[in-house]
Write a protein that holds these residues in place. Structure first.
Motif, PDB file in Angstrom:
ATOM      1  N   PHE A 306       0.753  -0.844   0.083  1.00 19.09           N
ATOM      2  CA  PHE A 306       0.123   0.386   0.164  1.00 19.09           C
ATOM      3  C   PHE A 306       0.845   1.390  -0.450  1.00 19.09           C
ATOM      4  O   PHE A 306       0.439   2.125  -0.458  1.00 19.09           O
ATOM      5  CB  PHE A 306      -1.160  -0.130   1.295  1.00 19.09           C
ATOM      6  CG  PHE A 306      -2.185   1.113   1.122  1.00 19.09           C
ATOM      7  CD1 PHE A 306      -1.967   1.920   2.390  1.00 19.09           C
ATOM      8  CD2 PHE A 306      -2.876   0.836   0.126  1.00 19.09           C
ATOM      9  CE1 PHE A 306      -3.111   3.294   2.192  1.00 19.09           C
ATOM     10  CE2 PHE A 306      -4.041   2.082   0.475  1.00 19.09           C
ATOM     11  CZ  PHE A 306      -3.967   3.441   1.414  1.00 19.09           C
ATOM     12  N   PHE A 318       1.229   8.508   0.914  1.00 18.18           N
ATOM     13  CA  PHE A 318       0.687   8.169   2.439  1.00 18.18           C
ATOM     14  C   PHE A 318       1.322   8.181   3.038  1.00 18.18           C
ATOM     15  O   PHE A 318       2.717   6.960   3.418  1.00 18.18           O
ATOM     16  CB  PHE A 318       0.184   6.699   2.017  1.00 18.18           C
ATOM     17  CG  PHE A 318      -0.988   6.379   0.649  1.00 18.18           C
ATOM     18  CD1 PHE A 318      -1.132   5.205   0.009  1.00 18.18           C
ATOM     19  CD2 PHE A 318      -2.043   7.191   0.300  1.00 18.18           C
ATOM     20  CE1 PHE A 318      -1.594   5.035  -0.857  1.00 18.18           C
ATOM     21  CE2 PHE A 318      -3.035   6.832  -0.696  1.00 18.18           C
ATOM     22  CZ  PHE A 318      -2.678   5.897  -0.810  1.00 18.18           C
ATOM     23  N   VAL A 322      -1.195   7.012   7.769  1.00 15.80           N
ATOM     24  CA  VAL A 322      -2.678   6.559   6.801  1.00 15.80           C
ATOM     25  C   VAL A 322      -2.460   5.300   6.767  1.00 15.80           C
ATOM     26  O   VAL A 322      -3.816   4.416   5.866  1.00 15.80           O
ATOM     27  CB  VAL A 322      -2.574   7.380   5.663  1.00 15.80           C
ATOM     28  CG1 VAL A 322      -2.752   7.229   4.571  1.00 15.80           C
ATOM     29  CG2 VAL A 322      -2.917   9.213   6.072  1.00 15.80           C
ATOM     30  N   ASN A 325      -4.016   3.642   9.580  1.00 15.48           N
ATOM     31  CA  ASN A 325      -5.257   3.223   9.743  1.00 15.48           C
ATOM     32  C   ASN A 325      -5.989   2.359   8.542  1.00 15.48           C
ATOM     33  O   ASN A 325      -6.819   1.600   9.341  1.00 15.48           O
ATOM     34  CB  ASN A 325      -5.098   4.767   9.168  1.00 15.48           C
ATOM     35  CG  ASN A 325      -4.854   5.395  10.618  1.00 15.48           C
ATOM     36  OD1 ASN A 325      -5.267   4.734  12.202  1.00 15.48           O
ATOM     37  ND2 ASN A 325      -5.045   6.278  10.634  1.00 15.48           N
ATOM     38  N   VAL A 326      -4.956   2.464   7.419  1.00 16.03           N
ATOM     39  CA  VAL A 326      -5.980   2.227   6.379  1.00 16.03           C
ATOM     40  C   VAL A 326      -6.347   0.537   6.284  1.00 16.03           C
ATOM     41  O   VAL A 326      -6.824  -0.485   6.225  1.00 16.03           O
ATOM     42  CB  VAL A 326      -5.246   2.635   4.706  1.00 16.03           C
ATOM     43  CG1 VAL A 326      -5.485   1.536   3.757  1.00 16.03           C
ATOM     44  CG2 VAL A 326      -5.711   3.646   4.435  1.00 16.03           C
ATOM     45  N   SER A 327      -4.471  -0.082   6.696  1.00 20.78           N
ATOM     46  CA  SER A 327      -4.311  -1.001   6.808  1.00 20.78           C
ATOM     47  C   SER A 327      -5.209  -1.660   7.632  1.00 20.78           C
ATOM     48  O   SER A 327      -6.316  -2.666   7.369  1.00 20.78           O
ATOM     49  CB  SER A 327      -2.683  -1.795   7.130  1.00 20.78           C
ATOM     50  OG  SER A 327      -2.036  -0.921   6.382  1.00 20.78           O
ATOM     51  N   MET A 329      -8.391  -1.409   8.468  1.00 19.81           N
ATOM     52  CA  MET A 329      -9.220  -0.916   8.000  1.00 19.81           C
ATOM     53  C   MET A 329     -10.024  -2.500   7.154  1.00 19.81           C
ATOM     54  O   MET A 329     -10.610  -2.741   7.171  1.00 19.81           O
ATOM     55  CB  MET A 329      -9.880   0.638   7.105  1.00 19.81           C
ATOM     56  CG  MET A 329      -9.891   1.152   8.386  1.00 19.81           C
ATOM     57  SD  MET A 329     -11.445   2.582   7.209  1.00 19.81           S
ATOM     58  CE  MET A 329      -9.979   3.614   6.406  1.00 19.81           C
ATOM     59  N   VAL A 330      -8.703  -2.273   6.241  1.00 22.42           N
ATOM     60  CA  VAL A 330      -8.431  -3.726   5.119  1.00 22.42           C
ATOM     61  C   VAL A 330      -8.608  -4.570   6.274  1.00 22.42           C
ATOM     62  O   VAL A 330      -9.823  -5.770   5.749  1.00 22.42           O
ATOM     63  CB  VAL A 330      -7.374  -3.198   4.265  1.00 22.42           C
ATOM     64  CG1 VAL A 330      -7.386  -4.684   3.652  1.00 22.42           C
ATOM     65  CG2 VAL A 330      -7.487  -2.048   2.997  1.00 22.42           C
TER      66      VAL A 330
ATOM     67  N   PHE B 113      -8.576   7.950  10.796  1.00 24.48           N
ATOM     68  CA  PHE B 113      -8.837   8.352   8.941  1.00 24.48           C
ATOM     69  C   PHE B 113      -9.339   9.266   8.863  1.00 24.48           C
ATOM     70  O   PHE B 113      -9.605   9.861   8.426  1.00 24.48           O
ATOM     71  CB  PHE B 113      -8.946   6.364   8.874  1.00 24.48           C
ATOM     72  CG  PHE B 113      -9.108   6.974   6.903  1.00 24.48           C
ATOM     73  CD1 PHE B 113      -9.888   7.171   5.923  1.00 24.48           C
ATOM     74  CD2 PHE B 113      -7.269   6.925   6.139  1.00 24.48           C
ATOM     75  CE1 PHE B 113     -10.201   7.208   4.810  1.00 24.48           C
ATOM     76  CE2 PHE B 113      -7.213   7.574   5.033  1.00 24.48           C
ATOM     77  CZ  PHE B 113      -9.066   7.535   4.005  1.00 24.48           C
TER      78      PHE B 113
END
Lengths: 364, 309, 255
Positions: A306, A318, A322, A325-327, A329-330, B113
């Protein structure tokens, strides 16, 4: 099509139990092993040290957790604590036991046994406590182990910074390096050691899964009262599962510190690491050894990929927060989606794909 | 033996116990009505309080922010029920637990986020002109001459809030029809459906209510430790609370909280010397829970797990 | 033939509820003994007492010559008792073969280390026990589903698998809790044949809880009737069917 079951006749029970029954699979496995042993060590240091070796470490821990939670149904959030025991154990063994008697591979396995024993102690409550209530015991282990090594500086050889860098001399196994003319501290050598351990222990785990012990574990997971009615000793099975699982986690911790990071550092073994490994386990699929490896690869590599996507396509948009956090969420979405659609995780998805391949071009 | 000091420690422990039990109540509510161990309770706290704080920081007034945050939590609860819980209703409890682990992870990432990862302080006394929220502590010696201890007014406020919450919830579960439905659902959700209890509605209500409780608990905790992802650690501490009190008991959550709160404080002060290190509170709470559970595997007030063959 | 099982004055209480009150009966070696009675009569509880899942407050169970007030379910298994359960207690995470293999666990002597390495004794044991399991699979005619996960099987087949799992332990006494519940006529006929054959060919004593009177009359040698936790009949099938108390219990005469 090569990928077919036709012509594959099982003539005795040994053949029925083969791990890779199809000829195609056998060939792939042999090629894979050749690739892993002959080609990969020649790849870049970066690739080995930042990708391959850490995955070997966390993957092994995932396999360990799988034995406890996936096979035996004992929920554990103490994985990192047991890894910690392994790391500290390896360090102290290498430091304090005379060189003639101790070398790294041996220390790794021995510290695994320490971890296993610690696991048994924290597994004792599992005899009385069931279900979610058991989380208490493994979390107690996690926090206690951390506090223990934090409080008694002897374990870190009184290193004031709290982090010990591993001395180069620890990497040589009884002069083997000198003998072969190979730099044992170099990443290829480290990688090969980790690889041998991981392949060996994965093979062991796979055999265990299909054996009487494995079935006993699964019966404890599925219906422990029925298991005891059939003569299976449930306490013994649970404690054995704790021992073996924590042994794996201990060895994984030793690998993580010694062969990957090169430091012994408490920060590595905090509770969020236990969670990460749990994610790897769930995403990969409970009860499947290959699933544990798939899950480990996915969870480990995703943030890296990512970030790379961010750097490459979005010109470094990124930042670390970020990415993290995205990780998360994924991972969360994947866990939920997999639980809904395919509870067996990646392993089951892979098995279904192979099944479809066997049938291709027919749908069923 | 310095009695006054001991009393101060005990009171401190009780107060911190109340804080734990606020988190625990949310857990118990969901467990009691669906058998799900909601690992996302802590992240719900974070999400709720972060949402609130961001709004107030952007100039929206206290009550509106509170209202909107509560609304968002309700929506979140309904969405969770619809997309996470309902599809998994026929799977075993371990799967549902793991789903909440997934939910927690997602929520942790999502909260930070959407808003950000900074630490936000929260001082409710800035918004509410209630005497009890005034940061100044009460000098107990003003009221009881020999009791020379300080009790922060805020702790009293928190206890009152927690207390009222218990009373309301207990009343709700015991006396109302919806409460009865919830108990039926938790016992056996197939049977509950068979008698016509609208399972999905009930669960949606439960998750929404838990969201609101998370908001309340989150705000109270935030006052003490500020809003940041470390709030989630509040959950980790609340776990031994719930497990001691019994997963199915709301009063148990309170009692468990008090036991852990007091026990922790005492352990830290008196036992730290024995074990030669600070940070003992990290695992002490868990050890207490462990000892408890070994003797009473279902917790103090929890329902005994009866397995039939 | 001697008595392999003697139940003497057993009383079992759960809090204020007396599930079983002062029950005594004997089971001869090699016979098929049916335990019947209206629902809630205490039949499953009786079975649970025999193999140690429940501990009676009063009374003893003499099995194979040894009188005991209580027995650990594990020890009961080691002593040769095998059983099935009313609500099917198969291991849902495994397939048919694996489930039945668990029935052989007492025969597996190799250690986990040997099993993990898949060497020598472990390999041979797996093969030998597989052979024994396959015999039972063939007997129960479930070859085609051996690799099917049990959770995917219909109820009737699951019950058959459970019988297989109990059988494979080479027990001296088989305790079956409603082995034919939920089955249609054909399935019942099959199951009755299996039970009869197991009893006649292998001489395994069978104690079974059953509701279907036709089956009971057809295949059992000895019938014990329970009602509200008390024994109200004990004898051969024809004796019991002629017993007025039994008839009253089933027809619901208030008492």
């Amino acid at each position: 099509m090569i990928y077919r079951e036709t012509g594959n006749f099982v003539t005795n029970y040994f053949k029925d139990r083969e791990i890779f029954p199809l000829k195609f699979d056998k060939v792939v496995v042999i090629l894979g092993l050749l690739y892993l042993f002959l080609y990969v060590p020649t790849t870049s240091e970066y690739f080995l040290s930042a990708h391959v070796i850490p995955i070997l470490a966390v993957g092994l821990a995932t396999v360990g957790l799988n034995i406890l939670t996936g096979l035996t149904g004992q929920l554990s959030l103490g994985t990192a604590g047991f890894m910690c025991v392994g790391a500290f154990g390896t360090y102290n063994l290498m430091l304090r036991v005379p060189d003639a008697l101790m070398s790294l591979p041996f220390a790794l396995l021995l510290s695994g046994i320490f971890a296993g024993l610690v696991g048994v102690i924290f597994g004792l409550p599992a005899i009385r406590i069931k279900g979610f209530y058991l989380l208490v015991s493994t979390l107690a282990a996690q926090y206690f182990v951390w506090w223990f090594f934090n409080s008694y500086a002897w374990f870190l050889n009184y290193e004031s910074s709290g982090v010990v860098a591993i001395a180069p001399k620890f990497y040589d196994y009884w002069g083997l390096g000198n003998f072969l003319g190979v730099d044992m501290q170099g990443y290829p050598a480290r990688y090969l050691l980790a690889l041998v351990i991981c392949i060996g222990l994965s093979y062991f785990a796979k055999n265990l899964l299909r054996s009487n012990t494995g079935r006993n574990f699964m019966s404890v997971r599925d219906r422990d009262i029925a298991a005891s009615v059939m003569g299976i000793s449930v306490p013994k099975a649970k404690l054995l599962a704790f021992f073996i699982s924590c042994f794996y986690c201990g060895v994984a911790g030793g690998i993580y510190s010694f062969l990957y990071i090169g430091n012994v550092d408490l920060m590595i073994y905090e509770v969020d690491r236990s969670f990460t490994i749990l994610f790897m386990l769930i995403i990969g699929g409970l009860g499947s050894i290959s699933g544990s490896w798939l899950g480990a690869i996915f969870v480990y590599e995703f943030p890296i990929i990512f970030t790379w996507v961010g750097d490459f396509i979005f010109q470094g948009a990124f930042n670390t927060a970020v990415v993290e956090n995205v990780s998360n969420m994924v991972y969360g979405v994947f866990i939920i989606a997999l639980l809904i659609r395919e509870p067996g995780g990646f392993a089951a998805l892979w098995a279904t794909t192979k099944q479809k391949l066997r049938m291709w071009p027919y749908p069923h | 033996m310095d009695w006054v000091y001991l009393i101060e420690v005990l009171v401190g422990g009780l107060m911190s116990g109340v804080m734990y039990s606020l988190v625990a109540i949310g857990f118990v509510l969901i467990y009691k009505s669906s058998g799900i161990f909601n690992f996302a309770q802590g992240t719900m706290l974070l999400f709720a309080s972060l949402t609130f704080v961001k709004m107030t920081e952007n100039g929206i007034d206290f009550w509106t922010s509170l209202f909107i945050a509560a609304g968002i939590m309700v929506i979140f609860g309904v969405v969770t029920e619809r997309y996470v819980i309902r599809p998994l209703a026929n799977q075993d409890l371990l799967a549902l637990f793991m789903a909440t682990v997934g939910l927690a992870t997602f929520q942790e990432g999502f909260s930070q986020f959407i808003w950000d990862s900074d630490v936000h302080g929260l001082q409710m006394s800035k918004f509410l002109d209630i005497g009890l929220l005034d940061p100044a502590p009460i000098f107990m010696s003003d009221h009881v001459p020999w009791l020379d201890i300080l009790i922060p007014k805020f702790d009293i406020f928190a206890s009152l809030v927690a207390g009222s919450l218990i009373v309301v919830l207990a009343f709700f579960f015991q006396k109302t029809k919806t409460g009865l439905s919830l108990r039926a659902v938790s016992d056996d959700h197939m049977a509950a459906m068979a008698v016509g209890i609208p399972l999905q509605t009930v669960w949606a209500v439960v998750w929404a209510v838990t969201g609101i409780i998370a908001l309340v608990a989150g705000l109270l905790w935030a006052e003490r430790v500020s809003v940041s992802f470390t709030l989630i650690e509040a959950v980790m501490k609340a776990l031994p609370v719930i497990l001691i009190g019994g997963l199915t008991s709301i009063p148990g959550a309170i009692v468990g909280g008090l036991v852990i709160g007091v026990g922790e404080k005492l352990g830290e002060i008196y036992l730290a010397d024995v074990f030669g290190g600070q940070g003992i509170e990290l695992w002490f709470a868990y050890f207490m829970a462990l000892m408890f559970l070994v003797f009473r595997p279902q917790g103090m007030f929890g329902e005994k797990l009866i397995e039939r063959v | 033939m001697s008595d392999i099982l003697k139940v003497e004055n057993v009383t079992l209480q759960f809090g204020g509820v007396k599930a079983i009150t002062d029950i005594s009966f004997n089971v001869k070696e090699g016979e098929i003994c049916a335990v019947i009675g209206p629902n809630g009569a205490g039949k499953s509880s009786m079975l649970n007492v025999i193999n140690g899942v429940y501990l009676p407050q009063i009374g003893t169970v003499t099995y194979d010559g040894v009188e005991r007030q209580s027995i650990n379910p594990r020890d009961a298994a080691i002593a040769g008792m095998a059983r099935t359960f009313q609500n099917i207690a198969l291991f849902q995470g495994m397939n048919v073969l694996e489930n039945i293999m668990t029935g052989r666990n007492l025969f597996m002597k190799s250690t986990w280390l040997e099993q993990g390495l898949n060497i020598g004794r472990a390999r041979e044991e797996e093969r030998v026990n597989r052979l024994a399991v396959e015999k039972v699979i063939k007997f129960l005619q479930i070859e085609s589903i051996r690799k099917t996960p049990v959770s995917k099987l219909p109820y009737g087949l699951q019950k058959r698998v459970e019988l297989g799992r109990a059988l494979v332990a080479e027990p001296k006494i088989l305790l079956l809790d409603e082995p034919m519940a939920g089955m249609n006529l054909e399935e019942k006929a099959d199951m009755s044949c299996f039970i009869l054959e197991i009893n006649k060919e292998q001489g395994i004593t069978t104690v079974m809880i059953e509701h279907d009177m036709g089956v009971v009359m057809d295949i059992s040698d000895h019938v014990v009737v329970l009602d509200y936790g008390k024994k109200i009949g004990d004898g051969s099938p024809s004796e019991v069917m002629a017993n007025q108390d039994v008839i009253d219990a089933y027809l619901g005469v208030s008492h």
